[in-house]
Scaffold this active site. Structure first.
Site, PDB file in Angstrom:
ATOM      1  N   HIS A 132     -10.968 -15.915 -29.422  1.00 24.52           N
ATOM      2  CA  HIS A 132     -10.532 -15.739 -28.025  1.00 24.52           C
ATOM      3  C   HIS A 132      -9.590 -16.864 -27.614  1.00 24.52           C
ATOM      4  O   HIS A 132      -8.561 -16.625 -26.970  1.00 24.52           O
ATOM      5  CB  HIS A 132     -11.729 -15.722 -27.064  1.00 24.52           C
ATOM      6  CG  HIS A 132     -12.342 -14.385 -26.871  1.00 24.52           C
ATOM      7  ND1 HIS A 132     -11.641 -13.290 -26.416  1.00 24.52           N
ATOM      8  CD2 HIS A 132     -13.615 -13.957 -27.060  1.00 24.52           C
ATOM      9  CE1 HIS A 132     -12.451 -12.250 -26.338  1.00 24.52           C
ATOM     10  NE2 HIS A 132     -13.656 -12.629 -26.727  1.00 24.52           N
ATOM     11  N   HIS A 157     -15.957 -15.740 -33.133  1.00 27.23           N
ATOM     12  CA  HIS A 157     -15.518 -14.786 -32.106  1.00 27.23           C
ATOM     13  C   HIS A 157     -14.895 -15.544 -30.933  1.00 27.23           C
ATOM     14  O   HIS A 157     -13.816 -15.182 -30.440  1.00 27.23           O
ATOM     15  CB  HIS A 157     -16.729 -13.953 -31.661  1.00 27.23           C
ATOM     16  CG  HIS A 157     -16.431 -12.905 -30.657  1.00 27.23           C
ATOM     17  ND1 HIS A 157     -16.357 -11.573 -30.972  1.00 27.23           N
ATOM     18  CD2 HIS A 157     -16.201 -12.979 -29.312  1.00 27.23           C
ATOM     19  CE1 HIS A 157     -16.092 -10.869 -29.877  1.00 27.23           C
ATOM     20  NE2 HIS A 157     -15.997 -11.712 -28.855  1.00 27.23           N
ATOM     21  N   GLU A 158     -15.558 -16.619 -30.472  1.00 24.68           N
ATOM     22  CA  GLU A 158     -15.053 -17.389 -29.321  1.00 24.68           C
ATOM     23  C   GLU A 158     -13.815 -18.204 -29.682  1.00 24.68           C
ATOM     24  O   GLU A 158     -12.891 -18.320 -28.880  1.00 24.68           O
ATOM     25  CB  GLU A 158     -16.153 -18.277 -28.742  1.00 24.68           C
ATOM     26  CG  GLU A 158     -17.393 -17.537 -28.273  1.00 24.68           C
ATOM     27  CD  GLU A 158     -17.114 -16.320 -27.410  1.00 24.68           C
ATOM     28  OE1 GLU A 158     -16.149 -16.318 -26.610  1.00 24.68           O
ATOM     29  OE2 GLU A 158     -17.883 -15.336 -27.525  1.00 24.68           O
ATOM     30  N   CYS A 209     -17.870  -7.144 -27.155  1.00 17.28           N
ATOM     31  CA  CYS A 209     -17.232  -8.175 -26.339  1.00 17.28           C
ATOM     32  C   CYS A 209     -17.214  -7.727 -24.883  1.00 17.28           C
ATOM     33  O   CYS A 209     -16.912  -6.567 -24.596  1.00 17.28           O
ATOM     34  CB  CYS A 209     -15.802  -8.400 -26.837  1.00 17.28           C
ATOM     35  SG  CYS A 209     -14.895  -9.646 -25.942  1.00 17.28           S
TER      36      CYS A 209
END
Length: 186
Positions: free
Chosen positions: A163, A159-160, A116
């Site tokens: 976030h 993953h996003e 990341c």
């Protein structure tokens, strides 16, 4: 509702109609990375500009396949993804941005190594769904999208989305034994 592969109903970042500005990427332990982002109005001009900025920042960042608003210091549920050309990618929808995305179906958890930009010195092994159905909205139009993907692109989306929920990949590793110092190539 726009559905699936190959191209989000023909939507591209050019549909945003504004030039993107490269933004500074924040790193842990910046507090914006650990707070859930707020839902946004995909048609708000500030959200449209943010979407364009995410794409611009992602494009100038070597190896970057996704970037979320919290990574540029904005606590919002907006992210960009593009796994085009990545050797692990099978399903590829090209460059896209989603607002207020949520996973509606996930199957077959598989471990994989993740890194990341907001945690530049570490990588880690994270179990993620290898097949995914995500719903969200396109910036600029607000049009709803149902995206079906798998493999590496599914991992990037999760993953996003994490976030946007205030989570880093480090929050998903099994323990300290699954975190590694990032290799530096000269």
């Amino acid at each position: 509702m726009i559905d699936e592969y190959p191209g989000l109903g023909g939507w591209t970042p050019d549909h945003l109609g504004v030039p993107g500005v490269v933004r500074q990427v924040v790193t842990a332990p910046d507090p914006v990375l650990s707070r859930p982002g707020v839902e946004v109005d995909p048609c708000d001009p500030e959200v449209v500009q943010l979407a364009a900025d995410l794409v611009a920042t992602m494009r100038v960042s070597p190896g970057c396949v996704g970037l979320a608003a919290p990574q540029v210091g904005v606590g919002a549920q907006v992210f960009s993804v593009d796994v085009t050309g990545h050797p692990k990618a099978v399903t590829v929808h090209g460059t896209f941005v989603l607002c207020n995305a949520r996973v509606v179906e996930a199957t077959r958890l598989r471990p994989g190594r993740e890194g990341c930009m907001s945690v530049p010195d570490l990588t880690g092994d994270v179990k993620r769904a290898s097949r995914l159905v995500v719903e969200g909205a396109l910036p600029g139009t607000g049009e709803p999208v149902r995206l079906v993907t798998d493999g590496f692109e599914a991992r990037a989306l999760q993953h996003e989305i994490d976030h946007c929920a205030g989570l880093l990949f480090l929050d998903r590793v099994a323990g300290a034994h699954a975190i590694y110092q990032r290799k530096v190539y000269l």
